[in-house]
Design a protein around this motif. Structure first.
Motif, PDB file in Angstrom:
ATOM      1  N   SER A  75     -26.651  38.003  74.323  1.00  0.00           N
ATOM      2  CA  SER A  75     -26.247  37.287  75.565  1.00  0.00           C
ATOM      3  C   SER A  75     -27.098  36.043  75.609  1.00  0.00           C
ATOM      4  N   PHE A 107     -19.828  29.990  93.490  1.00  0.00           N
ATOM      5  CA  PHE A 107     -19.772  29.176  94.792  1.00  0.00           C
ATOM      6  C   PHE A 107     -19.991  27.844  94.243  1.00  0.00           C
ATOM      7  N   GLU A 150     -36.764  37.890  74.335  1.00  0.00           N
ATOM      8  CA  GLU A 150     -36.310  37.017  75.404  1.00  0.00           C
ATOM      9  C   GLU A 150     -37.784  36.218  75.162  1.00  0.00           C
ATOM     10  N   TRP A 185     -28.180  36.910  82.552  1.00  0.00           N
ATOM     11  CA  TRP A 185     -27.264  37.593  83.368  1.00  0.00           C
ATOM     12  C   TRP A 185     -26.705  38.720  82.713  1.00  0.00           C
ATOM     13  N   GLY A 186     -26.306  38.290  81.305  1.00  0.00           N
ATOM     14  CA  GLY A 186     -25.491  39.282  80.399  1.00  0.00           C
ATOM     15  C   GLY A 186     -26.573  40.471  80.026  1.00  0.00           C
ATOM     16  N   SER A 226     -19.225  32.569  83.972  1.00  0.00           N
ATOM     17  CA  SER A 226     -19.877  32.986  85.091  1.00  0.00           C
ATOM     18  C   SER A 226     -20.993  34.022  84.849  1.00  0.00           C
ATOM     19  N   GLY A 227     -22.204  34.066  85.461  1.00  0.00           N
ATOM     20  CA  GLY A 227     -23.146  35.028  85.735  1.00  0.00           C
ATOM     21  C   GLY A 227     -22.421  36.484  86.212  1.00  0.00           C
ATOM     22  N   HIS A 228     -21.611  36.456  87.205  1.00  0.00           N
ATOM     23  CA  HIS A 228     -21.371  37.588  87.766  1.00  0.00           C
ATOM     24  C   HIS A 228     -20.435  38.183  86.708  1.00  0.00           C
ATOM     25  N   ASP A 242     -21.852  33.677  78.434  1.00  0.00           N
ATOM     26  CA  ASP A 242     -21.183  32.653  78.195  1.00  0.00           C
ATOM     27  C   ASP A 242     -20.990  32.109  76.585  1.00  0.00           C
ATOM     28  N   HIS A 263     -38.738  33.562  77.290  1.00  0.00           N
ATOM     29  CA  HIS A 263     -39.200  33.086  78.486  1.00  0.00           C
ATOM     30  C   HIS A 263     -40.061  34.585  79.306  1.00  0.00           C
ATOM     31  N   ARG A 310     -20.251  26.190  81.066  1.00  0.00           N
ATOM     32  CA  ARG A 310     -20.684  27.024  81.939  1.00  0.00           C
ATOM     33  C   ARG A 310     -20.463  26.472  83.205  1.00  0.00           C
ATOM     34  N   ALA A 363     -35.113  35.169  69.320  1.00  0.00           N
ATOM     35  CA  ALA A 363     -34.419  35.588  67.762  1.00  0.00           C
ATOM     36  C   ALA A 363     -34.205  34.504  66.843  1.00  0.00           C
ATOM     37  N   ILE A 410     -17.039  35.514  90.431  1.00  0.00           N
ATOM     38  CA  ILE A 410     -17.368  34.980  91.675  1.00  0.00           C
ATOM     39  C   ILE A 410     -18.293  33.811  91.424  1.00  0.00           C
TER      40      ILE A 410
HETATM   41  C1  LIG Z   1     -25.745  25.049  87.920  1.00  0.00           C
HETATM   42  C2  LIG Z   1     -24.919  26.355  87.669  1.00  0.00           C
HETATM   43  C3  LIG Z   1     -24.378  27.029  88.925  1.00  0.00           C
HETATM   44  C4  LIG Z   1     -23.654  28.339  88.630  1.00  0.00           C
HETATM   45  N1  LIG Z   1     -23.226  28.861  89.540  1.00  0.00           N
HETATM   46  C5  LIG Z   1     -22.553  30.214  89.349  1.00  0.00           C
HETATM   47  C6  LIG Z   1     -22.199  31.035  90.409  1.00  0.00           C
HETATM   48  O1  LIG Z   1     -21.974  30.512  91.331  1.00  0.00           O
HETATM   49  N2  LIG Z   1     -21.538  32.332  90.096  1.00  0.00           N
HETATM   50  C7  LIG Z   1     -21.634  32.692  88.784  1.00  0.00           C
HETATM   51  O2  LIG Z   1     -21.158  33.724  88.439  1.00  0.00           O
HETATM   52  N3  LIG Z   1     -22.079  31.924  87.641  1.00  0.00           N
HETATM   53  C8  LIG Z   1     -22.625  30.772  87.956  1.00  0.00           C
HETATM   54  N4  LIG Z   1     -23.171  30.018  86.837  1.00  0.00           N
HETATM   55  C9  LIG Z   1     -22.850  30.446  85.663  1.00  0.00           C
HETATM   56  C10 LIG Z   1     -24.210  31.287  84.845  1.00  0.00           C
HETATM   57  O3  LIG Z   1     -25.384  31.002  84.990  1.00  0.00           O
HETATM   58  C11 LIG Z   1     -23.827  31.752  83.437  1.00  0.00           C
HETATM   59  O4  LIG Z   1     -22.663  32.175  83.344  1.00  0.00           O
HETATM   60  C12 LIG Z   1     -24.904  32.985  83.163  1.00  0.00           C
HETATM   61  O5  LIG Z   1     -25.986  32.494  83.279  1.00  0.00           O
HETATM   62  C13 LIG Z   1     -24.180  33.476  81.987  1.00  0.00           C
HETATM   63  O6  LIG Z   1     -25.186  34.442  81.406  1.00  0.00           O
HETATM   64  P1  LIG Z   1     -25.650  34.532  79.895  1.00  0.00           P
HETATM   65  O7  LIG Z   1     -26.429  35.959  79.718  1.00  0.00           O
HETATM   66  O8  LIG Z   1     -24.671  34.122  78.944  1.00  0.00           O
HETATM   67  O9  LIG Z   1     -26.745  33.566  79.753  1.00  0.00           O
HETATM   68  P2  LIG Z   1     -28.065  33.002  80.563  1.00  0.00           P
HETATM   69  O10 LIG Z   1     -28.262  33.579  81.674  1.00  0.00           O
HETATM   70  O11 LIG Z   1     -28.390  31.614  80.350  1.00  0.00           O
HETATM   71  O12 LIG Z   1     -29.383  33.825  79.702  1.00  0.00           O
HETATM   72  C14 LIG Z   1     -29.518  33.428  78.363  1.00  0.00           C
HETATM   73  C15 LIG Z   1     -30.899  34.131  78.044  1.00  0.00           C
HETATM   74  O13 LIG Z   1     -30.913  34.095  76.398  1.00  0.00           O
HETATM   75  C16 LIG Z   1     -32.456  33.676  76.132  1.00  0.00           C
HETATM   76  N5  LIG Z   1     -32.094  33.215  74.916  1.00  0.00           N
HETATM   77  C17 LIG Z   1     -31.485  31.895  74.257  1.00  0.00           C
HETATM   78  N6  LIG Z   1     -31.537  31.986  73.106  1.00  0.00           N
HETATM   79  C18 LIG Z   1     -32.209  33.171  72.696  1.00  0.00           C
HETATM   80  C19 LIG Z   1     -32.695  33.464  71.380  1.00  0.00           C
HETATM   81  N7  LIG Z   1     -32.476  32.658  70.274  1.00  0.00           N
HETATM   82  N8  LIG Z   1     -33.470  34.787  71.354  1.00  0.00           N
HETATM   83  C20 LIG Z   1     -33.817  35.406  72.500  1.00  0.00           C
HETATM   84  N9  LIG Z   1     -33.409  35.105  73.743  1.00  0.00           N
HETATM   85  C21 LIG Z   1     -32.605  33.945  73.884  1.00  0.00           C
HETATM   86  C22 LIG Z   1     -32.499  32.502  77.165  1.00  0.00           C
HETATM   87  O14 LIG Z   1     -33.803  32.302  77.386  1.00  0.00           O
HETATM   88  C23 LIG Z   1     -32.071  33.210  78.560  1.00  0.00           C
HETATM   89  O15 LIG Z   1     -32.700  33.879  79.249  1.00  0.00           O
HETATM   90  C24 LIG Z   1     -23.843  28.666  87.295  1.00  0.00           C
HETATM   91  C25 LIG Z   1     -24.249  27.991  86.031  1.00  0.00           C
HETATM   92  C26 LIG Z   1     -24.802  26.775  86.329  1.00  0.00           C
HETATM   93  C27 LIG Z   1     -25.535  26.100  85.177  1.00  0.00           C
END
Ligand SMILES: Cc1cc2nc3c(=O)[nH]c(=O)nc-3n(C[C@H](O)[C@H](O)[C@H](O)COP(=O)(O)OP(=O)(O)OC[C@H]3O[C@@H](n4cnc5c(N)ncnc54)[C@H](O)[C@@H]3O)c2cc1C
Length: 416
Positions: A132, A362, A64, A43-44, A324-326, A315, A66, A188, A107, A360
């Motif tokens: 992120s 849900f 990334e 998300w970030g 949150s993803g938002h 996060d 994946h 999270r 990384a 946001i």
């Molecule tokens: C069950 C559940 C329900 C949720 N519902 C909501 C909701 O309703 N609304 C909302 O806003 N948020 C929700 N969230 C929270 C949301 O998923 C997170 O806040 C969001 O994913 C955070 O984004 P991020 O970029 O920090 O991490 P992520 O989205 O997890 O992305 C991290 C990425 O980094 C990659 N990565 C990890 N380590 C490395 C590395 N060493 N090198 C390269 N890449 C790497 C991973 O593969 C992944 O693709 C929910 C979470 C869960 C678990």
């Protein structure tokens, strides 16, 4: 250090001999003034890439491992069998089409002195780095967890949902006691464990399973506090007899063979267990001196407090904002603007009151009813972040529909 940082040409040309995949080729896109490397395509990471894509002065690289994005938000509907996994998995074709170089590796280190991200096959130089990578589980918090890790999927990171679905399917076929352990915050998406309990309980009723869900919560009430009342009421009203809620039961040790979770004040028996572990920023950030439990960032622009060429969003960042993803996606926009300012050599704007990314979230309590929680935040100099929660007083069909629409529009913004 001056605000207007001079871009070091050397760093743009300094890929090691064992350069990473496409990055071994000519180093920087013609006409670009700076390379921005983004670690994590969730998300970030996608937020910042979308904000900076099409800026010809920026060369973008995504690291990334994946091959696709998987959404944790809304994935409960996949876990309980209401929707296919393909609804939540989206390829990176849109990112590739934007000309962003994608390195399909993790990384493994950040060499801040040389301004390089290290992967198993080489080094990637950067002028600016955005991290992120999400969260890491603190496995050592529950004795016995690490030894049984393969049989205890958590399902709070992308692509772990498949393991949790298999566990839930087994429980729904065999019956018994499905235990969900909830850690202390911050973790999270705080409402997510209660959502999971509700939707599994709904399947128990639907499929006539002989069983129940037990929630062992380290906290005195469901989180975040503004959602406690509607969640407890939903658990009582919609799932009476099928959910047992145990507040102030913090998981200390698990004995999988015996089917018992030691919570200090009591042992909780189970047949199937889903432990949501305490969380922290990944080792990558901690080893680079950017984080202790969470990365230390400066609000309102998420710049690392340890390194002025690095931003941490999502996060992994230690802020009072919801995990949150938002928030993560919109923080990407904030960082994109901050990086553009730096590339243009403009001084940092004086830190004044500012809006922070809104959140946001849900929490589904049945297949077609959800509670919506939104958070407005503002940065007040000298005081920090001020948060205002708005929570539905009761679950509704409208919020469930809003959740589905929100998911579709966010995935479209990220990868459409
Ligand atoms: C069950 C559940 C329900 C949720 N519902 C909501 C909701 O309703 N609304 C909302 O806003 N948020 C929700 N969230 C929270 C949301 O998923 C997170 O806040 C969001 O994913 C955070 O984004 P991020 O970029 O920090 O991490 P992520 O989205 O997890 O992305 C991290 C990425 O980094 C990659 N990565 C990890 N380590 C490395 C590395 N060493 N090198 C390269 N890449 C790497 C991973 O593969 C992944 O693709 C929910 C979470 C869960 C678990």
């Amino acid at each position: 250090m001056t605000n207007a940082i001079r871009i070091r040409r050397r760093s743009l040309l300094a890929t090691s001999a064992a350069a990473v995949g496409a990055l071994a080729a000519p180093r920087i896109a013609r006409g670009a003034a700076a390379r921005v490397v983004v670690v994590g395509g969730g998300w970030g990471g996608l937020g910042v890439l979308r904000a900076l894509a099409r800026k010809s002065e920026v060369e973008l690289v995504l690291v990334e491992p994946h091959a696709a994005f998987f959404s944790c938000p809304l994935s409960i509907h996949y876990i309980v069998g209401d929707r296919p996994s393909s609804d939540f998995e989206h390829g990176y074709a849109a990112i590739d089409k934007l000309g962003i170089r994608r390195v399909p590796e993790a990384a493994i280190a950040i060499d801040r002195d040389r301004r390089e991200v290290v992967t198993a096959s080489g080094r990637i130089g950067y002028d600016f780095l955005v991290l992120s990578p999400g969260v890491e589980y603190a496995e050592e918090a529950i004795a016995g967890y690490a030894e049984a890790r393969d049989r205890l999927p958590v399902g709070f990171r992308p692509f772990e949902q498949q393991g949790v679905k298999a566990l839930v399917d087994r429980f729904l076929a065999e019956g018994g006691t499905f235990l969900i352990a909830v850690p202390k915050p911050p973790y999270r998406c705080p409402p997510a464990p209660y959502e999971r309990a509700c939707l599994i309980a709904e399947q128990i009723a639907k499929r006539g399973v002989k069983g129940k869900v037990v929630v062992a919560d380290a906290n005195p009430q469901p989180l975040p506090p503004p959602i406690a009342k509607p969640i407890l009421e939903a658990m009582r009203a919609a799932h009476a007899e099928r959910i047992e809620y145990l507040p102030e039961h913090e998981a200390k040790a698990i004995d999988l063979a015996k089917g018992s979770l030691d919570c200090g004040i009591a042992d909780v028996p189970f047949t199937h267990a889903n432990l949501v572990l305490p969380m922290r920023a990944p080792k990558l950030l901690r080893e680079a001196g950017l984080a202790e439990r969470w990365a230390a960032v400066r609000l309102p622009d998420f710049r690392s407090q340890a390194d002025e060429r690095i931003w941490v969003i999502g996060d992994a960042a230690g802020t009072p904002l919801p995990k949150s993803g938002h928030v993560a996606f919109n923080a990407g926009g904030v960082v994109g603007r901050a990086i553009e300012t730096r590339i243009e050599g403009k001084p940092d704007a004086p830190v004044g009151p500012a809006e922070l990314p809104a959140g946001i979230c849900f929490a589904a309590v049945t297949r077609d009813r959800a509670i919506m929680i939104s958070v407005d935040s503002a940065f007040v100099p000298g005081e920090g972040a001020k948060l205002r929660f708005h929570v539905d007083p009761a679950p509704s069909r409208e919020s469930s529909e809003a959740a589905a629409n929100w998911g579709r529009s966010m995935w479209q913004s990220m990868l459409g």
